[in-house]
Design a protein around this motif. Structure first.
Motif, PDB file in Angstrom:
ATOM      1  N   GLU A   1       0.835  -1.206   0.000  1.00  0.00           N
ATOM      2  CA  GLU A   1       0.000   0.000   0.000  1.00  0.00           C
ATOM      3  C   GLU A   1       0.869   1.256   0.000  1.00  0.00           C
ATOM      4  OE1 GLU A   1      -3.323   2.069  -0.465  1.00  0.00           O
ATOM      5  OE2 GLU A   1      -3.244  -0.110  -0.427  1.00  0.00           O
ATOM      6  N   THR A   2       1.979   1.228   0.738  1.00  0.00           N
ATOM      7  CA  THR A   2       2.899   2.366   0.774  1.00  0.00           C
ATOM      8  C   THR A   2       3.501   2.597  -0.611  1.00  0.00           C
ATOM      9  OG1 THR A   2       3.443   1.884   3.075  1.00  0.00           O
ATOM     10  CG2 THR A   2       4.970   3.291   1.881  1.00  0.00           C
ATOM     11  N   ARG A   3       3.918   1.541  -1.242  1.00  0.00           N
ATOM     12  CA  ARG A   3       4.505   1.629  -2.586  1.00  0.00           C
ATOM     13  C   ARG A   3       3.487   2.173  -3.588  1.00  0.00           C
ATOM     14  NH1 ARG A   3       8.697   2.822  -5.418  1.00  0.00           N
ATOM     15  NH2 ARG A   3       8.957   1.568  -7.265  1.00  0.00           N
ATOM     16  N   ARG A   4       2.258   1.709  -3.478  1.00  0.00           N
ATOM     17  CA  ARG A   4       1.188   2.172  -4.363  1.00  0.00           C
ATOM     18  C   ARG A   4       0.946   3.664  -4.167  1.00  0.00           C
ATOM     19  NH1 ARG A   4      -4.249   2.047  -3.040  1.00  0.00           N
ATOM     20  NH2 ARG A   4      -5.551   2.604  -4.802  1.00  0.00           N
ATOM     21  N   SER A   5       0.940   4.098  -2.926  1.00  0.00           N
ATOM     22  CA  SER A   5       0.737   5.510  -2.613  1.00  0.00           C
ATOM     23  C   SER A   5       1.872   6.361  -3.176  1.00  0.00           C
ATOM     24  CB  SER A   5       0.639   5.691  -1.101  1.00  0.00           C
ATOM     25  OG  SER A   5       0.562   7.044  -0.767  1.00  0.00           O
ATOM     26  N   GLU A   6       3.100   5.881  -3.040  1.00  0.00           N
ATOM     27  CA  GLU A   6       4.258   6.602  -3.575  1.00  0.00           C
ATOM     28  C   GLU A   6       4.177   6.716  -5.100  1.00  0.00           C
ATOM     29  OE1 GLU A   6       7.625   4.448  -2.115  1.00  0.00           O
ATOM     30  OE2 GLU A   6       7.461   5.293  -0.101  1.00  0.00           O
ATOM     31  N   LEU A   7       3.761   5.648  -5.747  1.00  0.00           N
ATOM     32  CA  LEU A   7       3.624   5.668  -7.206  1.00  0.00           C
ATOM     33  C   LEU A   7       2.525   6.635  -7.645  1.00  0.00           C
ATOM     34  CD1 LEU A   7       4.062   1.880  -8.063  1.00  0.00           C
ATOM     35  CD2 LEU A   7       5.637   3.743  -8.610  1.00  0.00           C
ATOM     36  N   GLN A   8       1.442   6.703  -6.902  1.00  0.00           N
ATOM     37  CA  GLN A   8       0.366   7.637  -7.235  1.00  0.00           C
ATOM     38  C   GLN A   8       0.840   9.075  -7.085  1.00  0.00           C
ATOM     39  OE1 GLN A   8      -2.727   6.229  -4.596  1.00  0.00           O
ATOM     40  NE2 GLN A   8      -3.775   5.155  -6.274  1.00  0.00           N
ATOM     41  N   LYS A   9       1.623   9.355  -6.050  1.00  0.00           N
ATOM     42  CA  LYS A   9       2.167  10.700  -5.852  1.00  0.00           C
ATOM     43  C   LYS A   9       3.125  11.054  -6.989  1.00  0.00           C
ATOM     44  CE  LYS A   9       1.891  10.700  -0.812  1.00  0.00           C
ATOM     45  NZ  LYS A   9       2.658  10.676   0.441  1.00  0.00           N
ATOM     46  N   ALA A  10       3.966  10.107  -7.369  1.00  0.00           N
ATOM     47  CA  ALA A  10       4.910  10.338  -8.456  1.00  0.00           C
ATOM     48  C   ALA A  10       4.163  10.574  -9.770  1.00  0.00           C
ATOM     49  CB  ALA A  10       5.864   9.150  -8.593  1.00  0.00           C
ATOM     50  N   GLU A  11       3.112   9.811  -9.997  1.00  0.00           N
ATOM     51  CA  GLU A  11       2.323   9.987 -11.206  1.00  0.00           C
ATOM     52  C   GLU A  11       1.675  11.374 -11.238  1.00  0.00           C
ATOM     53  OE1 GLU A  11      -1.236   7.741 -13.684  1.00  0.00           O
ATOM     54  OE2 GLU A  11      -0.949   7.283 -11.572  1.00  0.00           O
ATOM     55  N   ALA A  12       1.181  11.836 -10.112  1.00  0.00           N
ATOM     56  CA  ALA A  12       0.568  13.166 -10.033  1.00  0.00           C
ATOM     57  C   ALA A  12       1.600  14.249 -10.346  1.00  0.00           C
ATOM     58  CB  ALA A  12      -0.046  13.386  -8.656  1.00  0.00           C
ATOM     59  N   LYS A  13       2.813  14.076  -9.837  1.00  0.00           N
ATOM     60  CA  LYS A  13       3.879  15.046 -10.114  1.00  0.00           C
ATOM     61  C   LYS A  13       4.234  15.060 -11.601  1.00  0.00           C
ATOM     62  CE  LYS A  13       6.061  15.165  -5.568  1.00  0.00           C
ATOM     63  NZ  LYS A  13       7.287  14.939  -4.810  1.00  0.00           N
ATOM     64  N   VAL A  14       4.264  13.885 -12.219  1.00  0.00           N
ATOM     65  CA  VAL A  14       4.567  13.794 -13.649  1.00  0.00           C
ATOM     66  C   VAL A  14       3.491  14.514 -14.461  1.00  0.00           C
ATOM     67  CG1 VAL A  14       4.702  12.200 -15.614  1.00  0.00           C
ATOM     68  CG2 VAL A  14       5.967  11.705 -13.515  1.00  0.00           C
ATOM     69  N   VAL A  15       2.241  14.352 -14.071  1.00  0.00           N
ATOM     70  CA  VAL A  15       1.146  15.031 -14.766  1.00  0.00           C
ATOM     71  C   VAL A  15       1.307  16.548 -14.642  1.00  0.00           C
ATOM     72  CG1 VAL A  15      -1.349  15.460 -14.730  1.00  0.00           C
ATOM     73  CG2 VAL A  15      -0.484  13.122 -14.586  1.00  0.00           C
TER      74      VAL A  15
ATOM     75  N   ASP B   1       2.019  19.218 -17.683  1.00  0.00           N
ATOM     76  CA  ASP B   1       1.211  20.413 -17.925  1.00  0.00           C
ATOM     77  C   ASP B   1       2.087  21.657 -18.002  1.00  0.00           C
ATOM     78  OD1 ASP B   1      -1.045  18.840 -17.905  1.00  0.00           O
ATOM     79  OD2 ASP B   1      -1.657  19.390 -15.865  1.00  0.00           O
ATOM     80  N   LYS B   2       3.083  21.731 -17.135  1.00  0.00           N
ATOM     81  CA  LYS B   2       3.997  22.879 -17.152  1.00  0.00           C
ATOM     82  C   LYS B   2       4.795  22.919 -18.454  1.00  0.00           C
ATOM     83  CE  LYS B   2       4.560  23.386 -12.206  1.00  0.00           C
ATOM     84  NZ  LYS B   2       5.498  23.390 -11.089  1.00  0.00           N
ATOM     85  N   VAL B   3       5.246  21.765 -18.906  1.00  0.00           N
ATOM     86  CA  VAL B   3       5.993  21.703 -20.173  1.00  0.00           C
ATOM     87  C   VAL B   3       5.100  22.186 -21.314  1.00  0.00           C
ATOM     88  CG1 VAL B   3       6.981  20.123 -21.883  1.00  0.00           C
ATOM     89  CG2 VAL B   3       7.621  19.924 -19.472  1.00  0.00           C
ATOM     90  N   ASN B   4       3.860  21.732 -21.339  1.00  0.00           N
ATOM     91  CA  ASN B   4       2.932  22.166 -22.391  1.00  0.00           C
ATOM     92  C   ASN B   4       2.711  23.668 -22.339  1.00  0.00           C
ATOM     93  OD1 ASN B   4       2.616  19.572 -23.359  1.00  0.00           O
ATOM     94  ND2 ASN B   4       0.794  19.164 -22.135  1.00  0.00           N
ATOM     95  N   THR B   5       2.599  24.219 -21.135  1.00  0.00           N
ATOM     96  CA  THR B   5       2.412  25.661 -20.978  1.00  0.00           C
ATOM     97  C   THR B   5       3.624  26.414 -21.492  1.00  0.00           C
ATOM     98  OG1 THR B   5       0.987  25.331 -19.059  1.00  0.00           O
ATOM     99  CG2 THR B   5       1.991  27.497 -19.301  1.00  0.00           C
ATOM    100  N   HIS B   6       4.818  25.932 -21.162  1.00  0.00           N
ATOM    101  CA  HIS B   6       6.042  26.601 -21.607  1.00  0.00           C
ATOM    102  C   HIS B   6       6.219  26.497 -23.122  1.00  0.00           C
ATOM    103  CE1 HIS B   6       7.256  26.334 -17.284  1.00  0.00           C
ATOM    104  NE2 HIS B   6       7.555  27.586 -17.570  1.00  0.00           N
ATOM    105  N   VAL B   7       5.877  25.360 -23.688  1.00  0.00           N
ATOM    106  CA  VAL B   7       5.971  25.207 -25.137  1.00  0.00           C
ATOM    107  C   VAL B   7       5.007  26.175 -25.823  1.00  0.00           C
ATOM    108  CG1 VAL B   7       5.471  23.636 -27.069  1.00  0.00           C
ATOM    109  CG2 VAL B   7       6.835  22.842 -25.135  1.00  0.00           C
ATOM    110  N   SER B   8       3.814  26.295 -25.276  1.00  0.00           N
ATOM    111  CA  SER B   8       2.839  27.233 -25.832  1.00  0.00           C
ATOM    112  C   SER B   8       3.360  28.665 -25.759  1.00  0.00           C
ATOM    113  CB  SER B   8       1.517  27.119 -25.083  1.00  0.00           C
ATOM    114  OG  SER B   8       0.596  28.082 -25.517  1.00  0.00           O
TER     115      SER B   8
END
Length: 74
Positions: free
Chosen positions: A3-17, A21-28
């Motif tokens: 469960e801890t590992r799953r939670s860490e992966l979800q947090k990492a996935e949220a950061k990647v998202v 979004d920031k990369v897309n904003t900067h490219v725009s």
């Protein structure tokens, strides 16, 4: 432990998202800057001080945005 590992992966996935979004904003933003520079190229070549002012403004905006983004993450 699983469960801890799953939670860490979800947090990492949220950061990647968020970063994606920031990369897309900067490219725009870069695309808009390119179009502007291309459109005003003759004027900027004639009045070189305008280009310097424009680039300084871009750096200022980028700095303000990055500080704002860091505040949001913290």
């Amino acid at each position: 432990m699983l469960e801890t590992r799953r939670s860490e992966l979800q947090k990492a996935e949220a950061k990647v998202v968020i970063l994606g979004d920031k990369v897309n904003t900067h490219v725009s933003l870069l695309e808009k800057i390119y179009v502007t520079l291309d459109h005003y190229s003759p004027t900027l070549q004639k009045y070189t001080g305008l280009l310097d002012a424009f680039l300084k403004t871009c750096k200022l905006v980028a700095g303000l945005r990055s500080r704002h983004d860091e505040d949001e993450i913290a």
